[in-house]
Design a protein around this motif. Structure first.
Motif, short mmCIF file in Angstrom:
data_model
loop_
_atom_site.label_atom_id
_atom_site.label_comp_id
_atom_site.label_asym_id
_atom_site.label_seq_id
_atom_site.Cartn_x
_atom_site.Cartn_y
_atom_site.Cartn_z
N TYR A 35 0.85 -1.18 0.00
CA TYR A 35 0.00 0.00 0.00
C TYR A 35 0.89 1.24 0.00
O TYR A 35 2.03 1.21 0.44
CB TYR A 35 -0.88 0.06 1.26
N LEU A 43 -4.89 4.69 2.94
CA LEU A 43 -4.00 3.79 2.21
C LEU A 43 -4.52 3.54 0.81
O LEU A 43 -5.70 3.28 0.61
CB LEU A 43 -3.88 2.45 2.94
N ASN B 30 -17.83 -7.98 2.09
CA ASN B 30 -17.76 -9.23 2.84
C ASN B 30 -17.55 -8.94 4.33
O ASN B 30 -18.08 -9.64 5.18
CB ASN B 30 -16.61 -10.09 2.35
N ASN B 31 -16.74 -7.94 4.59
CA ASN B 31 -16.49 -7.57 5.98
C ASN B 31 -15.97 -6.15 6.03
O ASN B 31 -15.58 -5.57 5.01
CB ASN B 31 -15.50 -8.53 6.64
N GLN B 33 -13.37 -3.71 8.50
CA GLN B 33 -12.35 -3.79 9.54
C GLN B 33 -11.97 -2.38 10.00
O GLN B 33 -12.02 -1.43 9.22
CB GLN B 33 -11.11 -4.51 8.99
N TYR B 35 -8.81 -0.23 11.81
CA TYR B 35 -7.39 -0.25 12.12
C TYR B 35 -7.02 1.02 12.84
O TYR B 35 -7.65 2.06 12.67
CB TYR B 35 -6.54 -0.34 10.83
N HIS B 45 -4.42 -3.92 13.39
CA HIS B 45 -5.79 -4.37 13.23
C HIS B 45 -6.49 -4.35 14.58
O HIS B 45 -5.97 -4.85 15.57
CB HIS B 45 -5.80 -5.79 12.65
N LEU B 48 -12.70 -6.90 13.29
CA LEU B 48 -13.33 -7.22 12.01
C LEU B 48 -14.77 -7.61 12.27
O LEU B 48 -15.05 -8.37 13.20
CB LEU B 48 -12.58 -8.37 11.34
N ARG B 50 -18.15 -9.10 10.21
CA ARG B 50 -18.59 -9.71 8.96
C ARG B 50 -19.91 -9.07 8.51
O ARG B 50 -20.66 -8.51 9.30
CB ARG B 50 -18.77 -11.21 9.13
N PHE B 88 -8.77 4.02 10.98
CA PHE B 88 -9.20 3.81 9.61
C PHE B 88 -10.21 2.68 9.54
O PHE B 88 -10.04 1.65 10.21
CB PHE B 88 -8.02 3.42 8.71
N GLU B 92 -13.68 -4.94 2.75
CA GLU B 92 -13.29 -6.00 1.84
C GLU B 92 -14.49 -6.26 0.94
O GLU B 92 -15.56 -6.63 1.41
CB GLU B 92 -12.90 -7.25 2.58
N LEU B 100 -8.47 -4.86 0.35
CA LEU B 100 -9.04 -3.96 1.33
C LEU B 100 -9.01 -2.54 0.78
O LEU B 100 -8.00 -2.12 0.22
CB LEU B 100 -8.25 -4.00 2.63
N PHE B 102 -9.36 1.35 1.99
CA PHE B 102 -9.30 2.16 3.20
C PHE B 102 -9.89 3.54 3.00
O PHE B 102 -9.81 4.12 1.91
CB PHE B 102 -7.84 2.33 3.64
#
Lengths: 115, 112
Positions: A35, A43, B30-31, B33, B35, B45, B48, B50, B88, B92, B100, B102
């Protein structure tokens, strides 16, 4: 065990020079990601490896950018003929596999400054 | 293009208060996340969730996901000065690609 490591941690180069950035993923992680993060930004995805293959290179900003991975381990991101807009933090991440819901573990990044 | 958009862009609170950060996205996922990034360091991380989950907890973190509104929130309870960082959200996508995407991040400052 050891986390993701990247080297160098900082790199200052002159415009027009080539640079190589290295990523050592967590042992056993088959997926590896690169990234780019510009100052104050999120990112940007560059490239993704599954094993030594790169099924998704869609984020590479130009043909000056290339990456390879060997031994399903170390990866190198190469930027040729660097430009000032390439200045950013380059982050590498690895995960157990490419499947959904796999946590990505990030390295500390390489700060690249192109003068 | 960036899928996740966090808001607010910056948040300043007193230690002990709760911090709520929001993320909106545009396409099926799909999910999602969350961070954290401390200044000058890599991302860590946090949690997460789903697409078939609505709420998840991890320590002082609580994440919710509303797929009908395409939004998520991250709540940090009883904040500490050490929570000061950028946060962040990353999504996904639901396609075969596990890339991913962001957002630009939220800068959280927790005053001691």
């Amino acid at each position: 065990g050891a986390g993701v490591s990247q080297s160098p941690s900082n790199k200052v180069t002159e415009k027009g020079k080539d640079v190589e950035l290295r990523c050592d993923p967590i042992s056993g992680h088959t997926a590896l990601y690169w990234y780019r993060q510009r100052l104050g930004q999120g990112l940007e995805f560059l490239i993704y490896f599954q094993g030594n293959s790169a099924p998704d290179k869609s984020g590479l900003p130009s043909d000056r950018f290339s990456a390879e991975r060997t031994g399903e381990s170390v990866s190198t991101l190469t930027i040729q003929r660097t430009q000032q807009e390439d200045s950013a933090v380059y982050l590498c991440a690895s995960s157990l596999g490419p499947g959904v819901q796999e946590t990505q573990y990030f390295g500390p990044g390489t700060r690249l400054l192109v003068l | 293009s960036q899928q996740g958009e966090e808001d607010p862009q910056a948040l300043s609170i007193q230690e002990g208060e709760n911090a709520t950060m929001n993320c909106s996205y545009k396409t099926s996922i799909n999910n999602l996340q969350w961070y954290r990034q401390n200044s000058g360091r890599g991302l860590v991380h946090l949690i997460l969730i789903r697409s078939n989950e609505r709420e998840k907890h991890s320590g002082r973190l609580r994440v919710t996901l509303d797929t009908s509104k395409k939004s998520s929130s991250l709540l940090i309870t009883a904040s500490r000065a050490a929570d000061t960082a950028s946060y962040f959200c990353a999504t996904e996508g639901s396609g075969a690609n596990s890339k991913l995407t962001f957002g630009k991040g939220i800068t959280l400052s927790v005053r001691p």
